[in-house]
Motif scaffolding. Sequence first.
Motif, PDB file in Angstrom:
ATOM      1  N   GLN A   1     -13.328   8.552   3.747  1.00 44.57           N
ATOM      2  CA  GLN A   1     -13.460   8.559   2.292  1.00 44.57           C
ATOM      3  C   GLN A   1     -14.714   7.839   1.804  1.00 44.57           C
TER       4      GLN A   1
ATOM      5  N   GLU B   1     -10.891   2.591  -8.635  1.00 42.77           N
ATOM      6  CA  GLU B   1      -9.772   2.857  -7.737  1.00 42.77           C
ATOM      7  C   GLU B   1      -9.525   1.682  -6.796  1.00 42.77           C
TER       8      GLU B   1
ATOM      9  N   HIS C   1       1.377   9.155  -6.031  1.00 41.11           N
ATOM     10  CA  HIS C   1       0.961   8.714  -4.699  1.00 41.11           C
ATOM     11  C   HIS C   1       0.187   7.396  -4.806  1.00 41.11           C
TER      12      HIS C   1
ATOM     13  N   GLN D   1      -1.544   5.406  -2.009  1.00 37.98           N
ATOM     14  CA  GLN D   1      -2.665   6.025  -1.320  1.00 37.98           C
ATOM     15  C   GLN D   1      -3.973   5.700  -2.035  1.00 37.98           C
TER      16      GLN D   1
ATOM     17  N   ASP E   1      -7.289   6.882  -3.349  1.00 40.82           N
ATOM     18  CA  ASP E   1      -7.733   8.215  -3.747  1.00 40.82           C
ATOM     19  C   ASP E   1      -8.906   8.090  -4.709  1.00 40.82           C
TER      20      ASP E   1
ATOM     21  N   ARG F   1      -8.947  10.204  -7.922  1.00 43.90           N
ATOM     22  CA  ARG F   1      -7.831  10.001  -8.845  1.00 43.90           C
ATOM     23  C   ARG F   1      -8.301  10.106 -10.293  1.00 43.90           C
TER      24      ARG F   1
END
Length: 418
Positions: A278, A292, A341, A344, A346, A349
Motif C-alpha cells: 500500500q 487514514e 472495515h 483495515q 485503507d 477510504r
Amino acid sequence: MPTSPETPALPTTRPPAFPTTRPPALPTTRPPGCPFDPPAGYAALRETSPVSRIRCPAGFETWLVTRYDDVRAVLADPALSSRGASSAHVKADLDPYEEADPGSIIQLDGAEHARLRKMVVAEFTVRRVERLREYVREQVERHLDAMLAKPGRADLVQDFALPIPSLAICELLGVPYADRELFQRQSSLLVSTDQEAGTTDQAFHELAGYLGKLFAGKQQDPRDDLFSKLIVRAEAAGESLDLDELIMLGLSLLVAGHETTANMIALSTLVLLEHPEQRAQALADPPRAVEELLRYLSVVQFGVLRYATEEVEVGGQTIAAGDWLIAALNSANRDEDRYPHADQLDFARESPRTHVAFGFGAHQCVGQQLARVEMQEALTALFRRVPGLRLAVPKESLAYKHNTLVYGPEELPVAWSA
C-alpha cells in the motif's frame, strides 16, 4: 444536549469510591501481536454497551463512551467540562478535582478557554502553517542526510521522528532547539502514566521554571515568535496576560506539539513497512494517507476525560450532573458504523478526515495543521529517499509505550542498503 455555565465548578468532595459491585476496568491491553489496534474490548462494548460504567486507574468510576457519534457529541457538548485534565483517569495518584491552572488551554472551559484559544489560533491556521512547510521540509532533508550518513542502521525515533516536530514547534514558539534535551526529557515524564507524583511534580516545575525565564526575556525583548506576538498583542489591546498564564500555555503547546507527532511519524513508518503493497498509494496522495493513518493509529490511546456539569443524555444513557465520562478516541475511529472495515488500513477510504484523532469541538487540537504538514513531509521524503528501508530487528522484539498517554514505539531500529 443542554448547555452549561461558562466556568463550571468542580465538586469540593469526592463521591463514594465504588458501590459493592465494582464495574469492569478501563480496557488498556492491546491484542497480542497487533501493535496498531486498540484494546479488543472496545469492539464488544460498541456492540453491546456503547455507554458503559467502568472503573479507571485514578480510583473513580466513569462512563466509557465508545461509539463514533456519541464520542463526537460528548466532545462538542459545553455541558461536559474539560476541567479534569485530558487523561487524568489513567494516572493513579492524580486528583481530577483540582482546579485548572491559569493558562491551561487543555483544561479551561467557556470564556477562559475561548480567550486563550483566540490568542494562539492565528499562528496555527492552514495559511500560517503552510508558510512553515518549507522550513519543515528543509529539516526533514537535513535529518535524513545525517541518518543516511550512518553505517546502514539508525533508530528512527531519535534520529528522525522526534527531531522534526521538536524543531518545528521550537521555531513556532520561539524555544531554543539547543534546549531540547531538557524539554524532551521532562515531557516524557509528564506524559508517563506510572511515574511517582514527586517525579512528575519535579518535571513540571523544572519545565515551568525554564519557560518562565524564557518568557520573562520575551516580555523585555519580544522577537518574531508566537509568544512574543502574544505579549505584544495583549499589551496593545490592554489585556492581561501574566507570566503564569504564559508558562502554562507554553507548557501545553510545547509538550503536545512534539510528543504526539513524533509518535505518529514513528508508528506510521512502521505501518508502511508492514504494508509495502500500500506504500505507493499512500505516497501518491500524502494528505489523504496521513488522515487514514491518524484514524487507524489514534495515538492518544486512553481517550479524554470530561465532567458533567449538569444532567445530559449520551447514546440514550442519562448521565447525572457530577459524573465523569471518557471519550474513547481510538474506539470511535474504529467504529464500523462510521468506517466500514474499520480495522483495515485503507488509503482509498472515503472521508478519512472525519476522524477524531485530534478530538472535536471547542478543545480540538489547535496544532493539528502543523502535525499534518510534519507527517506529510516526513513520510514522503523518508520513503522517497530510502525506498529500501526495513526493520533492523524482528518486529516481535519491538517495545511500545503502553504506559504513556501517547502511544508509539520506544525505539524503531531501521536499516537500508547503501
